[in-house]
Design a protein around this motif. Sequence first.
Motif, PDB file in Angstrom:
ATOM      1  N   SER A  78       0.825  -1.207   0.000  1.00 18.41           N
ATOM      2  CA  SER A  78       0.000   0.000   0.000  1.00 18.41           C
ATOM      3  C   SER A  78       0.856   1.254   0.000  1.00 18.41           C
ATOM      4  O   SER A  78       0.553   2.233  -0.696  1.00 18.41           O
ATOM      5  CB  SER A  78      -0.942  -0.014   1.200  1.00 18.41           C
ATOM      6  N   LYS A  79       1.948   1.237   0.773  1.00 22.55           N
ATOM      7  CA  LYS A  79       2.860   2.380   0.797  1.00 22.55           C
ATOM      8  C   LYS A  79       3.512   2.589  -0.569  1.00 22.55           C
ATOM      9  O   LYS A  79       3.672   3.721  -1.036  1.00 22.55           O
ATOM     10  CB  LYS A  79       3.943   2.174   1.858  1.00 22.55           C
ATOM     11  N   ALA A  80       3.862   1.477  -1.233  1.00 21.85           N
ATOM     12  CA  ALA A  80       4.517   1.571  -2.538  1.00 21.85           C
ATOM     13  C   ALA A  80       3.580   2.195  -3.565  1.00 21.85           C
ATOM     14  O   ALA A  80       3.987   3.066  -4.351  1.00 21.85           O
ATOM     15  CB  ALA A  80       4.977   0.191  -2.984  1.00 21.85           C
ATOM     16  N   MET A  81       2.322   1.774  -3.577  1.00 24.08           N
ATOM     17  CA  MET A  81       1.377   2.344  -4.539  1.00 24.08           C
ATOM     18  C   MET A  81       1.127   3.822  -4.236  1.00 24.08           C
ATOM     19  O   MET A  81       0.993   4.628  -5.165  1.00 24.08           O
ATOM     20  CB  MET A  81       0.075   1.544  -4.522  1.00 24.08           C
ATOM     21  N   LYS A  82       1.073   4.175  -2.967  1.00 26.98           N
ATOM     22  CA  LYS A  82       0.895   5.580  -2.606  1.00 26.98           C
ATOM     23  C   LYS A  82       2.069   6.419  -3.100  1.00 26.98           C
ATOM     24  O   LYS A  82       1.901   7.544  -3.601  1.00 26.98           O
ATOM     25  CB  LYS A  82       0.741   5.717  -1.093  1.00 26.98           C
ATOM     26  N   ALA A  83       3.276   5.861  -2.981  1.00 28.78           N
ATOM     27  CA  ALA A  83       4.465   6.579  -3.442  1.00 28.78           C
ATOM     28  C   ALA A  83       4.436   6.775  -4.952  1.00 28.78           C
ATOM     29  O   ALA A  83       4.836   7.835  -5.462  1.00 28.78           O
ATOM     30  CB  ALA A  83       5.727   5.810  -3.024  1.00 28.78           C
ATOM     31  N   THR A  94      -8.410  -4.330 -16.304  1.00 33.68           N
ATOM     32  CA  THR A  94      -7.790  -5.107 -15.236  1.00 33.68           C
ATOM     33  C   THR A  94      -6.303  -5.309 -15.494  1.00 33.68           C
ATOM     34  O   THR A  94      -5.720  -6.320 -15.109  1.00 33.68           O
ATOM     35  CB  THR A  94      -8.485  -6.473 -15.113  1.00 33.68           C
ATOM     36  N   SER A  95      -5.686  -4.326 -16.156  1.00 36.84           N
ATOM     37  CA  SER A  95      -4.256  -4.392 -16.445  1.00 36.84           C
ATOM     38  C   SER A  95      -3.603  -3.060 -16.106  1.00 36.84           C
ATOM     39  O   SER A  95      -4.244  -2.008 -16.162  1.00 36.84           O
ATOM     40  CB  SER A  95      -4.023  -4.721 -17.920  1.00 36.84           C
ATOM     41  N   ASN A 114       4.763  -5.832 -16.910  1.00 33.26           N
ATOM     42  CA  ASN A 114       5.012  -7.157 -16.360  1.00 33.26           C
ATOM     43  C   ASN A 114       5.759  -6.989 -15.043  1.00 33.26           C
ATOM     44  O   ASN A 114       6.049  -5.874 -14.594  1.00 33.26           O
ATOM     45  CB  ASN A 114       5.792  -8.033 -17.345  1.00 33.26           C
ATOM     46  N   LYS A 115       6.077  -8.077 -14.430  1.00 34.33           N
ATOM     47  CA  LYS A 115       6.688  -8.027 -13.097  1.00 34.33           C
ATOM     48  C   LYS A 115       8.024  -7.291 -13.122  1.00 34.33           C
ATOM     49  O   LYS A 115       8.295  -6.437 -12.248  1.00 34.33           O
ATOM     50  CB  LYS A 115       6.875  -9.461 -12.589  1.00 34.33           C
ATOM     51  N   ILE A 116       8.870  -7.575 -14.111  1.00 33.44           N
ATOM     52  CA  ILE A 116      10.205  -6.978 -14.149  1.00 33.44           C
ATOM     53  C   ILE A 116      10.116  -5.471 -14.369  1.00 33.44           C
ATOM     54  O   ILE A 116      10.832  -4.683 -13.722  1.00 33.44           O
ATOM     55  CB  ILE A 116      11.040  -7.633 -15.264  1.00 33.44           C
ATOM     56  N   ALA A 117       9.259  -5.023 -15.289  1.00 35.27           N
ATOM     57  CA  ALA A 117       9.135  -3.591 -15.553  1.00 35.27           C
ATOM     58  C   ALA A 117       8.641  -2.844 -14.323  1.00 35.27           C
ATOM     59  O   ALA A 117       9.086  -1.720 -14.044  1.00 35.27           O
ATOM     60  CB  ALA A 117       8.185  -3.363 -16.726  1.00 35.27           C
ATOM     61  N   LEU A 118       7.722  -3.457 -13.571  1.00 37.73           N
ATOM     62  CA  LEU A 118       7.204  -2.800 -12.379  1.00 37.73           C
ATOM     63  C   LEU A 118       8.253  -2.753 -11.283  1.00 37.73           C
ATOM     64  O   LEU A 118       8.375  -1.760 -10.558  1.00 37.73           O
ATOM     65  CB  LEU A 118       5.942  -3.520 -11.897  1.00 37.73           C
ATOM     66  N   VAL A 119       9.062  -3.823 -11.159  1.00 36.54           N
ATOM     67  CA  VAL A 119      10.167  -3.814 -10.186  1.00 36.54           C
ATOM     68  C   VAL A 119      11.132  -2.681 -10.509  1.00 36.54           C
ATOM     69  O   VAL A 119      11.596  -1.960  -9.616  1.00 36.54           O
ATOM     70  CB  VAL A 119      10.902  -5.171 -10.190  1.00 36.54           C
ATOM     71  N   ILE A 149       1.243  -6.088  -6.231  1.00 36.31           N
ATOM     72  CA  ILE A 149       0.555  -4.949  -6.873  1.00 36.31           C
ATOM     73  C   ILE A 149      -0.200  -5.424  -8.105  1.00 36.31           C
ATOM     74  O   ILE A 149      -1.376  -5.084  -8.303  1.00 36.31           O
ATOM     75  CB  ILE A 149       1.566  -3.849  -7.244  1.00 36.31           C
ATOM     76  N   LEU A 150       0.457  -6.226  -8.948  1.00 35.35           N
ATOM     77  CA  LEU A 150      -0.199  -6.717 -10.158  1.00 35.35           C
ATOM     78  C   LEU A 150      -1.404  -7.592  -9.837  1.00 35.35           C
ATOM     79  O   LEU A 150      -2.384  -7.614 -10.583  1.00 35.35           O
ATOM     80  CB  LEU A 150       0.804  -7.505 -11.010  1.00 35.35           C
TER      81      LEU A 150
END
Length: 532
Positions: A43-48, A61-62, A87-92, A124-125
């Motif tokens: 939740s903190k990460a999405m807020k940031a 839903t993407s 994808n997971k890597i891009a979001l990381v 998050i995903l």
Amino acid sequence: MITRPNITPAYLPYAQPYEHEQTPPSPRPVIQYIDSELPKVVSKAMKALVESRAPIFARGTSLVRPVIIQQPQNSTLDGVAILVSFNKIALVEMLTEIIEWQRWDGRINDFKKIACPTVVAETILSRAGDWPFPQIKTVASAPTLRPDGTVISAKGFDTETGILFVSDRKWPPIPIEPTFGDAKASFNILRDLISTFPFVSEADHAATMSMLLTAIVRPALTSAPMFGVTAPTPGTGKSKLVDIAAILATGQPASVLSAPREEAEMQKQIGAMLMQGESFLTIDNIEHPLRSEFLCQVLTQSNVTVRVLGESRAMKLPTGATFCATGNSLRFAGDLTRRVVLICLDACTERPENRVFDNDVVKVALERRVELVNAGLTVLRAFVTQRAKKVKPPLGSFEEWSNLVRSAVTWLGGIDPLSSSDTVRDLDPERERTSAALQALPTDRTWTTSEISKIISRDTERHADFREHEVLSEALAEMLDRNGHLNTIRFGHFLKKHAGRIIDGRRISNRGKNRANVALWTIEKINSNITQ
């Protein structure tokens, strides 16, 4: 070259993306990662991400990010803005760039910097539908209208409509309250652009004007019909005409799809293009009657569900794209016929590709794109501010389009863009077959499918010179087996599907059942002034 778009603040939030080559804002937010507190950490990460105005959006839903595919420096084409799924890597990577992550290290008895843990991006995903990120509808590369008639002219994300406006061009302002004279002058600018095309009638000219205006404002419309461009001979200019509309909308010629006969393949092609946010699509060089239940849904619904290729999941996506179709002697079938605006071209020459013109109209459209788009917006803005008369009744399933685009063309040009709608229906092979069946089936009594089958079978057994029901056999030919016998199951499905539909003054009517509990049918003659 592919880059992240340089988006300036417009309607906050999510206006300024983070560029790889820039130094992150100082100080970056710090999140200390603790395994047992994963939900709180996520939740903190999405807020940031929200507070940093990172270029991350929800689309159905993407999670997606805007990307611009840049053209060579000597190209006259604009860069193509598309939406790429995270994808997971891009979001990381994005989380690591924007946030300073720390984890407790017992060896140094202190927190140390780390890359974003993969599990954070995965979580998050997985929170589809529970994101704080705004829903993006589409990416526009030119100013457009909101549903209320106001102009989206500031580059960036418009929270009211979900439209992201990205462009390297400079766009002059649109008049706030243009006059009828302003609208007429702008309308004529667009008319002059397409003046060299060999339209069969003024109705085709009006339909083309509606295609150009639709391409400009399609992001703000809930739905819009497909535009079909047909000609009797190759080389008449069908693709060029569609490319002009695409250039106004995107700064590029139209993205082209093939026309598969299989419905599943049609879903794959269109679904893939919608996923990346394509705003203008053409099904090109169609050689068979075009029909597609999925395409019908895309044209009339604001959102459709598509399956992600290679994955066992589906996505719900906005459908804010302009669709066109081209072909020689183009025909549409089934429910698609009422969703099409037809444009007919005919150069009246055996080799139309040999014609010589003073200018390359596609090149002109590229060079004058800003002027042409502004002319279209001036027309539509004037129609709204002048409270001009709307065409009644509006086209069913496309009321917004009819009340704005169709009505504006009729207001200034005097011709309804839908004047060729009867031609589309008349060319429908399914309608032709149904009409032939209704003309051939008995109208003076009730009958069952078995009785019709016996009539055809007895007639087939006779010598050709003595057959009395050849017209009936020909009308139902697609439901006959190799021996000329009627498949009563298929015939029954045909009757149920078309029951109640009026075609050429006749309709199939169910009259209940007989004593053997078998359905009774008849053909009713309807007053000729009743339309479908």
